[in-house]
Motif scaffolding. Structure first.
Motif, mmCIF file in Angstrom:
data_model
loop_
_atom_site.group_PDB
_atom_site.id
_atom_site.type_symbol
_atom_site.label_atom_id
_atom_site.label_comp_id
_atom_site.label_asym_id
_atom_site.label_seq_id
_atom_site.Cartn_x
_atom_site.Cartn_y
_atom_site.Cartn_z
ATOM 1 N N GLU A 1 -0.902 7.648 -5.982
ATOM 2 C CA GLU A 1 -0.686 7.577 -4.539
ATOM 3 C C GLU A 1 -1.904 7.007 -3.810
ATOM 4 O O GLU A 1 -1.863 6.806 -2.591
ATOM 5 N N ASN B 1 -4.818 4.155 -2.989
ATOM 6 C CA ASN B 1 -4.949 2.698 -2.946
ATOM 7 C C ASN B 1 -6.373 2.270 -3.275
ATOM 8 O O ASN B 1 -7.320 2.739 -2.635
ATOM 9 N N ARG C 1 3.473 9.529 3.889
ATOM 10 C CA ARG C 1 4.567 10.285 3.299
ATOM 11 C C ARG C 1 5.902 9.532 3.347
ATOM 12 O O ARG C 1 6.765 9.703 2.484
ATOM 13 N N TYR D 1 0.829 -1.200 0.000
ATOM 14 C CA TYR D 1 0.000 0.000 0.000
ATOM 15 C C TYR D 1 0.868 1.256 0.000
ATOM 16 O O TYR D 1 1.946 1.293 0.620
ATOM 17 N N GLN D 2 0.362 2.296 -0.671
ATOM 18 C CA GLN D 2 0.930 3.632 -0.550
ATOM 19 C C GLN D 2 0.396 4.186 0.772
ATOM 20 O O GLN D 2 -0.736 4.646 0.853
ATOM 21 N N TRP D 3 1.208 4.115 1.822
ATOM 22 C CA TRP D 3 0.675 4.247 3.176
ATOM 23 C C TRP D 3 0.653 5.695 3.682
ATOM 24 O O TRP D 3 -0.360 6.190 4.148
ATOM 25 N N VAL E 1 7.320 1.280 -0.369
ATOM 26 C CA VAL E 1 5.913 0.898 -0.227
ATOM 27 C C VAL E 1 5.710 0.080 1.044
ATOM 28 O O VAL E 1 6.553 -0.745 1.417
ATOM 29 N N ARG F 1 5.860 4.833 0.909
ATOM 30 C CA ARG F 1 5.194 4.931 -0.384
ATOM 31 C C ARG F 1 6.247 4.782 -1.474
ATOM 32 O O ARG F 1 7.459 4.834 -1.199
ATOM 33 N N THR F 2 5.811 4.618 -2.697
ATOM 34 C CA THR F 2 6.747 4.580 -3.813
ATOM 35 C C THR F 2 7.522 5.891 -3.877
ATOM 36 O O THR F 2 6.929 6.964 -3.905
ATOM 37 N N ARG G 1 -5.238 8.367 1.474
ATOM 38 C CA ARG G 1 -4.804 7.316 0.551
ATOM 39 C C ARG G 1 -5.703 6.089 0.584
ATOM 40 O O ARG G 1 -5.534 5.172 -0.223
#
Length: 532
Positions: A342, A344, A267, A263-265, A277, A270-271, A324
């Motif tokens: 960004e 999910n 700040r 998950y893009q969790w 991530v 995230r990618t 997100r």
């Protein structure tokens, strides 16, 4: 629901099904839901499950269990007993409450990653669940134990933070109603009533239509139930709703297929962020029931030890960015929208589960501190299929015939539509699967091949879920079904409406800094451990 026992598939076929469902061997191993369902609803579904069901039967996985011996530890009503317990005046639940009727919260722990980043490096008040603490006797797992009525709501970080959001929601309602010197018991009762009704409204109008064919939902809530505890000629069924095992053991386990591998969790995680991530394994790790709230190996091998880990509170760098997980743009708050890359979304409901679900931490099934289970017993798909066999659950074709629903064809059962590939079945196994399709697998295949609403529950699964929700609201002591003129009264983006986005906005005081405490913008480059 079904008065008949089902013929169970062989152990060998069960193993092949579980392996096919969790290898990601389909043409699209991680397909998103269509239309995109915000990923937060995956875990709202888990939160609801813990409000409805709790199997306290003490048997080993695979041992037969007569249905009449199942021990249900949760009220089968949508009444938030997993949040409230028995209430602030009950000896078993008073520890969850402050003296004014608010629910307790805990503080997230400031850690050193990323360095020179104050939101992560300092304690954040109210952003962790309340926990037993270092003075509690027992193991470190006991000291991390959440002070909430259902510890399963700290099984992974998302459901844990969602439970915390409901705590804040209740506390804001208490604050709103505690005026004019009203007695605390009166304020608590009024607050619980308001919270439960808004929760039920969200389930009816915001959650169910996202996961069940909306036509089925509308039919059930307009015309009533056809199959589950249908009212008789004298009026209502039994005073208290029951919990059909077809729902708890099969139909409501659809959400396992919606879980993502990462998950893009926030700040940090995230990618492109310094932590990368947030993997599903990390979300298990940073919980109290399954994890140890501390950095450790990627394979989660340390989590089976109840004394592993150094931290007793959630690190501040793992606080949720709710933007997100839920769509605030739909609630008129475009300022809270994040870029599409960004955001999910859930996986579609189908017969594929992500690979991390083959190796569950033992804390997810009360196995922590016990001898290590066989590797296959950590596979969630196998556990679901084995559980159905233990109670001799009715099969998919059997229930379709009983409910008068057009059954799936042989091709739909075996081949599906981009889900689990069953190319390794023998002719005999194929025939066995078609004749006695396990109900959980059957319901997932129904959603997978749903031509009108791909990836939504329909047929047997859609009816089961919609009708049990209807009965569980109908049978709750607080019920919007028995009060049909009731409408939401708390602030919302549209009059007469109330969604999860509205709940979160209210719970966190419409404050972007509380919905996303770590903020936005560039961060220091990663230079140490990825988590704390």
């Amino acid at each position: 629901m079904s008065k008949q026992k089902g013929v169970q598939v062989s152990e060998g076929l069960r193993v092949k099904l579980a392996e096919a469902m969790t290898t990601g061997s389909g043409p699209a191993p991680d397909p998103d839901s269509q239309p995109g369902i915000p990923a937060g609803y995956t875990y709202l579904g888990q939160f609801v499950d813990h409000d409805l069901t709790l199997d306290r039967t003490q048997v080993a996985l695979g041992d037969p269990v007569p249905v009449e011996e199942l021990l249900q530890g949760r009220s089968p009503a949508l009444d938030l007993d997993s949040l409230y317990g028995m209430g602030p005046d009950h000896a078993s639940s008073s520890r969850f409450y402050e003296v004014d009727g608010r629910l307790k919260t805990g503080d997230a722990l400031g850690v050193g990653f990323p360095p020179s980043f104050p939101p992560a490096n300092t304690d954040q008040k109210g952003f962790d669940l309340p926990r037993a603490g270092a003075t509690a006797p027992g193991t470190k797992a006991d000291q991390r134990a959440p002070l909430i009525p259902d510890a399963r709501n700290d099984e992974n970080l998302i459901v844990g933070q969602l439970h915390l959001a409901f705590i804040h929601f209740h506390n804001r309602v208490v604050q709103r109603l505690a005026v004019g010197g009203r007695p605390v018991p009166e304020v608590f009762r009024a607050s619980r009533d308001l919270v439960v009704k808004h929760y039920q409204w969200i389930l009816r109008t915001d959650f169910l239509p996202r996961i069940v064919d909306p036509a089925i939902v509308d039919d059930v809530f307009t015309n009533g139930r056809r199959h589950f505890e249908v009212p008789g000629p004298v009026g209502q069924p039994g005073e208290h709703p029951t919990m059909p095992i077809e729902f708890s053991v099969a139909a409501y386990r659809f959400g396992h297929s919606m879980i993502r591998a990462g998950y893009q969790w926030n700040r940090v995680f995230r990618t492109g962020g310094p932590g990368g991530v947030a993997t599903l394994g990390a979300l298990f790790r940073f919980s109290g029931t399954s994890g140890n709230l501390s950095v450790g190996p990627d394979d989660l091998s340390d989590l089976d030890d109840p004394n592993s880990g150094d931290l007793l509170r959630l690190p501040s760098n793992w606080i949720t960015d709710w933007r997100r997980l839920f769509d605030f743009g739909s609630a008129g708050r475009t300022d809270l929208a994040v870029p599409a890359v960004e955001f999910n979304v859930a996986k579609r409901i189908d017969t594929l589960l992500v690979d991390p679900l083959t190796t569950l931490p033992t804390g997810t099934f009360e196995g922590r501190g016990k001898p290590a289970p066989p590797p296959l017993h950590r596979n969630l798909a196998f556990r679901n299929l084995a559980r159905a066999g233990m109670v001799e659950l009715a099969t998919g074709p059997q229930l379709a015939a009983q409910m008068g629903i057009r059954p799936l064809t042989e091709q739909q059962i075996v081949d599906g539509a981009g889900g689990a590939r069953l190319t390794g079945l023998t002719a005999a196994e194929r025939a066995e699967l078609v004749a006695h399709t396990p109900l959980w697998f059957y319901i997932l295949r129904e959603a997978e091949v749903n031509a009108n609403h791909p990836g939504l529950l329909t047929g047997v699964g859609g009816r089961l879920v919609a009708e049990v929700f209807h009965r569980s609201i109908d049978g709750s002591r607080i019920s919007i079904i028995r009060e049909p003129g009731w409408r939401p009264t708390l602030p919302a983006h549209r009059a007469g409406s109330f969604t999860m986005a509205d709940l979160l906005l209210f719970a966190f005081e419409n404050d972007a800094n509380r919905l996303n405490p770590l903020g936005d913008g560039p961060l220091p480059a990663a230079g140490g451990g990825a988590a704390a």
